[in-house]
Design a protein around this motif. Structure first.
Motif, PDB file in Angstrom:
ATOM      1  N   ASP A  97      -8.807  -8.802  12.211  1.00  0.00           N
ATOM      2  CA  ASP A  97      -8.790  -9.815  13.273  1.00  0.00           C
ATOM      3  C   ASP A  97      -7.451  -9.744  13.985  1.00  0.00           C
ATOM      4  OD1 ASP A  97      -7.044 -10.946  11.439  1.00  0.00           O
ATOM      5  OD2 ASP A  97      -8.495 -12.418  10.727  1.00  0.00           O
ATOM      6  N   GLN A  98      -7.006 -10.865  14.557  1.00  0.00           N
ATOM      7  CA  GLN A  98      -5.791 -10.856  15.354  1.00  0.00           C
ATOM      8  C   GLN A  98      -4.551 -10.518  14.540  1.00  0.00           C
ATOM      9  OE1 GLN A  98      -7.711 -13.477  14.857  1.00  0.00           O
ATOM     10  NE2 GLN A  98      -6.534 -15.236  14.107  1.00  0.00           N
ATOM     11  N   ASP A  99      -4.609 -10.638  13.221  1.00  0.00           N
ATOM     12  CA  ASP A  99      -3.446 -10.320  12.393  1.00  0.00           C
ATOM     13  C   ASP A  99      -3.161  -8.828  12.344  1.00  0.00           C
ATOM     14  OD1 ASP A  99      -3.060 -12.970  11.820  1.00  0.00           O
ATOM     15  OD2 ASP A  99      -4.260 -12.918   9.987  1.00  0.00           O
ATOM     16  N   GLY A 100      -4.190  -7.999  12.459  1.00  0.00           N
ATOM     17  CA  GLY A 100      -3.998  -6.566  12.396  1.00  0.00           C
ATOM     18  C   GLY A 100      -3.853  -6.062  10.967  1.00  0.00           C
ATOM     19  N   ALA A 169       1.730   3.123  -4.728  1.00  0.00           N
ATOM     20  CA  ALA A 169       0.501   2.397  -5.049  1.00  0.00           C
ATOM     21  C   ALA A 169       0.008   1.541  -3.887  1.00  0.00           C
ATOM     22  CB  ALA A 169       0.713   1.511  -6.281  1.00  0.00           C
ATOM     23  N   ILE A 170       0.861   1.233  -2.921  1.00  0.00           N
ATOM     24  CA  ILE A 170       0.451   0.369  -1.814  1.00  0.00           C
ATOM     25  C   ILE A 170      -0.514   1.115  -0.895  1.00  0.00           C
ATOM     26  CG2 ILE A 170       2.427   1.013  -0.364  1.00  0.00           C
ATOM     27  CD1 ILE A 170       0.910  -2.516  -0.644  1.00  0.00           C
ATOM     28  N   VAL A 171      -1.572   0.432  -0.475  1.00  0.00           N
ATOM     29  CA  VAL A 171      -2.589   1.021   0.391  1.00  0.00           C
ATOM     30  C   VAL A 171      -2.508   0.454   1.802  1.00  0.00           C
ATOM     31  CG1 VAL A 171      -5.081   1.231   0.794  1.00  0.00           C
ATOM     32  CG2 VAL A 171      -4.155   1.479  -1.522  1.00  0.00           C
ATOM     33  N   ALA A 172      -2.454  -0.875   1.917  1.00  0.00           N
ATOM     34  CA  ALA A 172      -2.482  -1.507   3.235  1.00  0.00           C
ATOM     35  C   ALA A 172      -1.867  -2.892   3.127  1.00  0.00           C
ATOM     36  CB  ALA A 172      -3.916  -1.597   3.765  1.00  0.00           C
ATOM     37  N   TRP A 173      -1.522  -3.458   4.305  1.00  0.00           N
ATOM     38  CA  TRP A 173      -1.002  -4.823   4.332  1.00  0.00           C
ATOM     39  C   TRP A 173      -1.198  -5.430   5.708  1.00  0.00           C
ATOM     40  CZ3 TRP A 173       2.236  -0.516   3.833  1.00  0.00           C
ATOM     41  CH2 TRP A 173       3.092  -0.251   4.894  1.00  0.00           C
ATOM     42  N   TRP A 201      11.047   4.053  -5.433  1.00  0.00           N
ATOM     43  CA  TRP A 201      10.997   3.221  -4.242  1.00  0.00           C
ATOM     44  C   TRP A 201       9.899   2.165  -4.347  1.00  0.00           C
ATOM     45  CZ3 TRP A 201      15.147   3.664  -1.551  1.00  0.00           C
ATOM     46  CH2 TRP A 201      15.813   4.883  -1.465  1.00  0.00           C
ATOM     47  N   GLU A 202      10.193   1.011  -3.781  1.00  0.00           N
ATOM     48  CA  GLU A 202       9.199  -0.058  -3.716  1.00  0.00           C
ATOM     49  C   GLU A 202       9.278  -0.722  -2.356  1.00  0.00           C
ATOM     50  OE1 GLU A 202      11.492  -3.902  -5.588  1.00  0.00           O
ATOM     51  OE2 GLU A 202      10.458  -2.550  -6.972  1.00  0.00           O
ATOM     52  N   LEU A 203       8.192  -1.357  -1.951  1.00  0.00           N
ATOM     53  CA  LEU A 203       8.137  -2.119  -0.709  1.00  0.00           C
ATOM     54  C   LEU A 203       8.016  -3.590  -1.045  1.00  0.00           C
ATOM     55  CD1 LEU A 203       5.732  -0.032   1.576  1.00  0.00           C
ATOM     56  CD2 LEU A 203       8.214   0.029   1.454  1.00  0.00           C
ATOM     57  N   SER A 204       8.807  -4.401  -0.358  1.00  0.00           N
ATOM     58  CA  SER A 204       8.729  -5.854  -0.507  1.00  0.00           C
ATOM     59  C   SER A 204       8.156  -6.435   0.774  1.00  0.00           C
ATOM     60  CB  SER A 204      10.113  -6.448  -0.791  1.00  0.00           C
ATOM     61  OG  SER A 204      10.576  -6.026  -2.057  1.00  0.00           O
ATOM     62  N   PHE A 205       7.215  -7.374   0.644  1.00  0.00           N
ATOM     63  CA  PHE A 205       6.522  -7.971   1.779  1.00  0.00           C
ATOM     64  C   PHE A 205       6.841  -9.460   1.841  1.00  0.00           C
ATOM     65  CE2 PHE A 205       4.094  -4.370   0.219  1.00  0.00           C
ATOM     66  CZ  PHE A 205       3.915  -3.621   1.359  1.00  0.00           C
ATOM     67  N   PHE A 210      -1.423 -10.461   3.251  1.00  0.00           N
ATOM     68  CA  PHE A 210      -1.858  -9.855   1.989  1.00  0.00           C
ATOM     69  C   PHE A 210      -1.298  -8.448   1.891  1.00  0.00           C
ATOM     70  CE2 PHE A 210      -5.034  -8.364   4.989  1.00  0.00           C
ATOM     71  CZ  PHE A 210      -5.187  -7.034   4.620  1.00  0.00           C
ATOM     72  N   ALA A 211      -1.266  -7.957   0.667  1.00  0.00           N
ATOM     73  CA  ALA A 211      -0.913  -6.561   0.392  1.00  0.00           C
ATOM     74  C   ALA A 211      -1.939  -6.011  -0.583  1.00  0.00           C
ATOM     75  CB  ALA A 211       0.496  -6.456  -0.185  1.00  0.00           C
ATOM     76  N   LEU A 212      -2.496  -4.845  -0.278  1.00  0.00           N
ATOM     77  CA  LEU A 212      -3.532  -4.225  -1.101  1.00  0.00           C
ATOM     78  C   LEU A 212      -2.915  -3.085  -1.911  1.00  0.00           C
ATOM     79  CD1 LEU A 212      -6.586  -4.096  -1.790  1.00  0.00           C
ATOM     80  CD2 LEU A 212      -6.816  -2.430   0.076  1.00  0.00           C
TER      81      LEU A 212
END
Length: 251
Positions: A97-100, A169-173, A201-205, A210-212
């Motif tokens: 939706d509008q969030d992308g 491990a991150i797929v989408a957010w 390495w890691e990603l912080s949101f 959401f993060a998948l």
């Protein structure tokens, strides 16, 4: 003929996108809106369906050459039912939706042709992002079918609860989230990995969305099978070997 195999007959549904089983996607075409799918992902179809390579603009080709990020798609049109799968990966349908949605293109199986895709840079302090410096941003209103290696975990991100995920491990957010890349650290040097734990390495949101995350820290099977060495299998996203080499240089 009798067999338990007949328990796996096609699903009956009025929905356009149906997960036939955890690793197989069923899409109904009604002659109006086309479906864009990963090249070669069709495993069966019924009806009058045409498959054609999807044209890429010069801008898309330049972005693909520069970043390594992009989609190799075919356009599916006509009337009928098409089944899609890719190396028995698990399939999940997401309403955009509008969030992308921001995603590594390696995890996209199919999407509505009405959606807009654009390669974007994921900023990081050291110029290396978790799943590749560049990602695919999907905007508009429509459905996207994503793939994961194993059953995933959907993590909610709120202003008072940020989420961190292993970069492999991150797929989408959610596109609206703020993303920070960091290394697991000890002592004062943020450029050194934490001892011999194997964590990198890691990603912080941060924000609202959401993060998948998938239960796998290796490349998607379609890339891992290319046999491009250790970096391709255990690196950091599509640019694994480059990021891995840079990371090793800091250790």
């Amino acid at each position: 003929m009798q067999s338990p195999l007949f328990n796996h007959a096609e699903q009956q549904s009025q929905e356009r996108y149906v997960v036939q089983n955890p690793q197989l996607l069923r899409v109904t075409l009604a002659g109006s809106d086309d479906i864009l799918a990963r090249k070669g992902a069709m495993v069966a179809y019924q009806g009058l369906v045409d498959f054609d390579g999807e044209y890429q603009t010069q801008g898309q080709r330049r972005a693909r050459a520069r970043t390594g990020e992009g989609l190799d798609l075919m356009r599916c049109s006509g009337q009928g039912t098409v089944y899609f799968a890719n190396l028995a990966q698990y399939v999940h349908v997401v309403d955009v939706d509008q969030d992308g949605l921001t995603v590594d293109s390696s995890y996209v199986l199919a999407l509505d042709s009405t959606l807009h895709t654009e390669v974007i840079a994921v900023d990081s302090q050291y110029g290396v992002s978790g799943t590749g410096k560049y990602q695919l941003n999907i905007t508009g209103r429509g459905k996207v079918a994503l793939m994961t290696s194993g059953q995933p975990l959907m993590m909610q991100v709120t202003p008072d609860k940020y989420v961190s995920a292993d970069a492999d491990a991150i797929v989408a957010w959610s596109t609206g989230l703020r993303v920070q890349m960091q290394a697991q650290t000890v002592n004062s040097s943020v450029m050194r990995r934490r001892g011999n734990t194997g964590e990198g390495w890691e990603l912080s949101f941060l924000g609202q969305g959401f993060a998948l995350v998938q239960p796998s820290e290796v490349m998607p099977p379609q890339n891992a099978a290319l046999g491009q060495g250790l970096g391709a299998q255990f690196g950091v996203g599509q640019h694994g070997s480059r990021a891995q080499n840079q990371n090793n240089a800091w250790n």
